[in-house]
Design a protein around this motif. Sequence first.
Motif, PDB file in Angstrom:
ATOM      1  N   ASP A 159     -28.897  18.122  -7.224  1.00 12.90           N
ATOM      2  CA  ASP A 159     -28.290  19.359  -7.751  1.00 12.90           C
ATOM      3  C   ASP A 159     -26.790  19.396  -7.487  1.00 12.90           C
ATOM      4  OD1 ASP A 159     -28.237  21.815  -9.010  1.00 12.90           O
ATOM      5  OD2 ASP A 159     -28.565  22.926  -7.141  1.00 12.90           O
ATOM      6  N   ARG A 160     -26.095  18.281  -7.777  1.00 15.62           N
ATOM      7  CA  ARG A 160     -24.650  18.204  -7.556  1.00 15.62           C
ATOM      8  C   ARG A 160     -24.018  17.292  -8.582  1.00 15.62           C
ATOM      9  NH1 ARG A 160     -21.778  19.134  -2.159  1.00 15.62           N
ATOM     10  NH2 ARG A 160     -22.918  20.969  -1.499  1.00 15.62           N
ATOM     11  N   GLU A 161     -22.737  17.530  -8.817  1.00 13.20           N
ATOM     12  CA  GLU A 161     -21.942  16.601  -9.609  1.00 13.20           C
ATOM     13  C   GLU A 161     -20.997  15.903  -8.635  1.00 13.20           C
ATOM     14  OE1 GLU A 161     -20.106  17.229 -13.822  1.00 13.20           O
ATOM     15  OE2 GLU A 161     -18.569  17.777 -12.352  1.00 13.20           O
ATOM     16  N   TYR A 162     -21.120  14.593  -8.545  1.00 15.62           N
ATOM     17  CA  TYR A 162     -20.360  13.820  -7.564  1.00 15.62           C
ATOM     18  C   TYR A 162     -19.103  13.216  -8.181  1.00 15.62           C
ATOM     19  CZ  TYR A 162     -24.615  14.126  -4.756  1.00 15.62           C
ATOM     20  OH  TYR A 162     -25.698  14.592  -4.046  1.00 15.62           O
ATOM     21  N   HIS A 163     -18.122  13.013  -7.327  1.00 18.47           N
ATOM     22  CA  HIS A 163     -16.839  12.434  -7.724  1.00 18.47           C
ATOM     23  C   HIS A 163     -16.744  11.013  -7.181  1.00 18.47           C
ATOM     24  CE1 HIS A 163     -12.463  12.338  -8.469  1.00 18.47           C
ATOM     25  NE2 HIS A 163     -12.346  11.783  -7.278  1.00 18.47           N
ATOM     26  N   VAL A 164     -16.320  10.068  -8.025  1.00 12.73           N
ATOM     27  CA  VAL A 164     -16.123   8.690  -7.569  1.00 12.73           C
ATOM     28  C   VAL A 164     -14.755   8.601  -6.889  1.00 12.73           C
ATOM     29  CG1 VAL A 164     -15.926   6.272  -8.222  1.00 12.73           C
ATOM     30  CG2 VAL A 164     -17.568   7.749  -9.407  1.00 12.73           C
ATOM     31  N   TYR A 165     -14.769   8.381  -5.576  1.00 17.36           N
ATOM     32  CA  TYR A 165     -13.527   8.286  -4.816  1.00 17.36           C
ATOM     33  C   TYR A 165     -12.981   6.868  -4.766  1.00 17.36           C
ATOM     34  CZ  TYR A 165     -13.768  13.058  -3.012  1.00 17.36           C
ATOM     35  OH  TYR A 165     -13.770  14.433  -2.904  1.00 17.36           O
ATOM     36  N   VAL A 166     -13.855   5.917  -4.541  1.00 19.25           N
ATOM     37  CA  VAL A 166     -13.441   4.527  -4.347  1.00 19.25           C
ATOM     38  C   VAL A 166     -14.535   3.620  -4.901  1.00 19.25           C
ATOM     39  CG1 VAL A 166     -12.849   2.727  -2.648  1.00 19.25           C
ATOM     40  CG2 VAL A 166     -12.166   5.083  -2.230  1.00 19.25           C
ATOM     41  N   VAL A 167     -14.129   2.476  -5.419  1.00 25.09           N
ATOM     42  CA  VAL A 167     -15.080   1.425  -5.778  1.00 25.09           C
ATOM     43  C   VAL A 167     -14.727   0.218  -4.924  1.00 25.09           C
ATOM     44  CG1 VAL A 167     -15.999  -0.065  -7.591  1.00 25.09           C
ATOM     45  CG2 VAL A 167     -15.329   2.295  -8.135  1.00 25.09           C
ATOM     46  N   GLY A 168     -15.679  -0.200  -4.068  1.00 29.24           N
ATOM     47  CA  GLY A 168     -15.373  -1.283  -3.151  1.00 29.24           C
ATOM     48  C   GLY A 168     -16.593  -1.714  -2.379  1.00 29.24           C
ATOM     49  N   PHE A 169     -16.389  -2.279  -1.186  1.00 28.70           N
ATOM     50  CA  PHE A 169     -17.440  -2.848  -0.341  1.00 28.70           C
ATOM     51  C   PHE A 169     -17.964  -4.121  -0.995  1.00 28.70           C
ATOM     52  CE2 PHE A 169     -22.220  -2.680   0.425  1.00 28.70           C
ATOM     53  CZ  PHE A 169     -22.175  -3.478   1.553  1.00 28.70           C
ATOM     54  N   VAL A 170     -18.612  -3.979  -2.133  1.00 29.50           N
ATOM     55  CA  VAL A 170     -18.950  -5.104  -3.000  1.00 29.50           C
ATOM     56  C   VAL A 170     -18.609  -4.662  -4.423  1.00 29.50           C
ATOM     57  CG1 VAL A 170     -20.765  -6.057  -1.519  1.00 29.50           C
ATOM     58  CG2 VAL A 170     -21.345  -4.324  -3.243  1.00 29.50           C
TER      59      VAL A 170
ATOM     60  N   THR B 139       0.850  -1.185   0.000  1.00 27.07           N
ATOM     61  CA  THR B 139       0.000   0.000   0.000  1.00 27.07           C
ATOM     62  C   THR B 139       0.886   1.235   0.000  1.00 27.07           C
ATOM     63  OG1 THR B 139      -1.687  -1.163   1.281  1.00 27.07           O
ATOM     64  CG2 THR B 139      -1.869   1.222   1.152  1.00 27.07           C
ATOM     65  N   VAL B 140       0.613   2.134  -0.939  1.00 26.69           N
ATOM     66  CA  VAL B 140       1.365   3.385  -1.074  1.00 26.69           C
ATOM     67  C   VAL B 140       0.460   4.525  -0.624  1.00 26.69           C
ATOM     68  CG1 VAL B 140       2.717   4.844  -2.602  1.00 26.69           C
ATOM     69  CG2 VAL B 140       2.505   2.389  -3.087  1.00 26.69           C
ATOM     70  N   PHE B 141       0.805   5.182   0.468  1.00 28.20           N
ATOM     71  CA  PHE B 141       0.006   6.277   1.003  1.00 28.20           C
ATOM     72  C   PHE B 141       0.542   7.605   0.473  1.00 28.20           C
ATOM     73  CE2 PHE B 141      -0.550   2.848   4.041  1.00 28.20           C
ATOM     74  CZ  PHE B 141      -1.915   2.881   4.290  1.00 28.20           C
ATOM     75  N   LEU B 142      -0.368   8.409  -0.070  1.00 22.77           N
ATOM     76  CA  LEU B 142       0.015   9.699  -0.646  1.00 22.77           C
ATOM     77  C   LEU B 142      -0.443  10.879   0.198  1.00 22.77           C
ATOM     78  CD1 LEU B 142      -0.741   9.022  -4.417  1.00 22.77           C
ATOM     79  CD2 LEU B 142       1.398   8.729  -3.181  1.00 22.77           C
ATOM     80  N   GLY B 143      -1.163  10.623   1.268  1.00 24.96           N
ATOM     81  CA  GLY B 143      -1.657  11.704   2.110  1.00 24.96           C
ATOM     82  C   GLY B 143      -2.676  11.175   3.092  1.00 24.96           C
ATOM     83  N   ASP B 144      -3.443  12.098   3.680  1.00 28.52           N
ATOM     84  CA  ASP B 144      -4.491  11.733   4.636  1.00 28.52           C
ATOM     85  C   ASP B 144      -5.780  12.445   4.269  1.00 28.52           C
ATOM     86  OD1 ASP B 144      -2.925  10.120   6.538  1.00 28.52           O
ATOM     87  OD2 ASP B 144      -1.877  12.005   6.929  1.00 28.52           O
ATOM     88  N   GLY B 145      -6.897  11.858   4.678  1.00 29.50           N
ATOM     89  CA  GLY B 145      -8.180  12.503   4.469  1.00 29.50           C
ATOM     90  C   GLY B 145      -8.782  12.203   3.115  1.00 29.50           C
ATOM     91  N   ILE B 146      -9.830  12.979   2.804  1.00 28.11           N
ATOM     92  CA  ILE B 146     -10.566  12.801   1.554  1.00 28.11           C
ATOM     93  C   ILE B 146     -10.684  14.150   0.863  1.00 28.11           C
ATOM     94  CG2 ILE B 146     -12.740  12.086   0.505  1.00 28.11           C
ATOM     95  CD1 ILE B 146     -13.255  10.338   2.950  1.00 28.11           C
ATOM     96  N   SER B 147     -10.174  14.249  -0.344  1.00 25.69           N
ATOM     97  CA  SER B 147     -10.312  15.474  -1.134  1.00 25.69           C
ATOM     98  C   SER B 147     -10.170  15.119  -2.600  1.00 25.69           C
ATOM     99  CB  SER B 147      -9.251  16.514  -0.747  1.00 25.69           C
ATOM    100  OG  SER B 147      -7.968  16.116  -1.226  1.00 25.69           O
ATOM    101  N   ARG B 148     -10.708  15.947  -3.458  1.00 21.73           N
ATOM    102  CA  ARG B 148     -10.617  15.683  -4.890  1.00 21.73           C
ATOM    103  C   ARG B 148      -9.188  15.836  -5.383  1.00 21.73           C
ATOM    104  NH1 ARG B 148     -16.283  17.168  -7.897  1.00 21.73           N
ATOM    105  NH2 ARG B 148     -17.653  16.527  -6.184  1.00 21.73           N
ATOM    106  N   GLU B 149      -8.430  16.750  -4.773  1.00 18.94           N
ATOM    107  CA  GLU B 149      -7.035  16.929  -5.177  1.00 18.94           C
ATOM    108  C   GLU B 149      -6.224  15.680  -4.852  1.00 18.94           C
ATOM    109  OE1 GLU B 149      -8.777  19.046  -3.330  1.00 18.94           O
ATOM    110  OE2 GLU B 149      -9.063  20.705  -4.746  1.00 18.94           O
ATOM    111  N   LEU B 150      -6.411  15.138  -3.661  1.00 21.11           N
ATOM    112  CA  LEU B 150      -5.698  13.924  -3.273  1.00 21.11           C
ATOM    113  C   LEU B 150      -6.157  12.746  -4.117  1.00 21.11           C
ATOM    114  CD1 LEU B 150      -3.741  12.443  -1.450  1.00 21.11           C
ATOM    115  CD2 LEU B 150      -5.532  12.313   0.307  1.00 21.11           C
ATOM    116  N   SER B 151      -7.448  12.693  -4.415  1.00 19.32           N
ATOM    117  CA  SER B 151      -7.971  11.614  -5.262  1.00 19.32           C
ATOM    118  C   SER B 151      -7.350  11.660  -6.647  1.00 19.32           C
ATOM    119  CB  SER B 151      -9.497  11.717  -5.369  1.00 19.32           C
ATOM    120  OG  SER B 151     -10.031  10.687  -6.167  1.00 19.32           O
ATOM    121  N   ALA B 152      -7.144  12.869  -7.186  1.00 16.22           N
ATOM    122  CA  ALA B 152      -6.513  12.995  -8.505  1.00 16.22           C
ATOM    123  C   ALA B 152      -5.068  12.518  -8.447  1.00 16.22           C
ATOM    124  CB  ALA B 152      -6.572  14.453  -8.966  1.00 16.22           C
TER     125      ALA B 152
END
Length: 213
Positions: free
Chosen positions: A121-132, A12-25
């Motif tokens: 009334d929002r455009e959502y960003h896909v952060y993760v695909v998982g759980f199932v 696992t390669v960690f690039l930061g902490d938290g959740i943000s669109r910048e980190l996701s990119a």
Amino acid sequence: MKFEPLGDSAITVFLGDGISRELSADVQQLADALRSESIAGVIEVVPAYASVAAYYDPLGIGYDELMDSVRALRTRMSRTPASIPSERRIRIPVRYDGEDLTEVADRTGHTRDEVIGLHADREYHVYVVGFVPGFAYLGELDPSLVLPRRSVPRKRVPAGAVAIAEAQTGIYPYSTPGGWHLIGTTIQKMFDPSATEPALLRVGDRVIFEPVG
């Protein structure tokens, strides 16, 4: 950038902490680069909120060797202009008929129509695909709709259920237990194991919900 073993055949390669669109990119760029690099022994690359997991065949590459390869790749990436991850905009029709819609409205101080409007009334960003397989975690939800998960999860949530929990929303790809608040349903198939790309959504996609009916 930090590294940690994930079992005996993944890193696992960690690039930061938290959740943000910048980190996701940033995560998506590294994941795409790892896939393009085709490092011998690497079987699968899986992006998450702030990290990338690389699964490998220990007979083809060792942990330390893979870690060195990732470091070298990251160095090369830093010397070239960052590529913008490819984005797709996916529109998903939703009938806002979920059995928790009234409860969500009451708990958030909105009317049912206001909940629908705020969710759609929002455009959502896909952060993760998982759980199932095929379940995409989408953000960010309007702050006024944020609720904790249900205290008692349901034993069965139907396929196509559109739900919210905390600051995210998602769609159950098939019938499964779940603890999110159900606010709608969609006829859109989210996971097709016979398709070339089974999951409809992938990390980095933009998702728009369109009310119907």
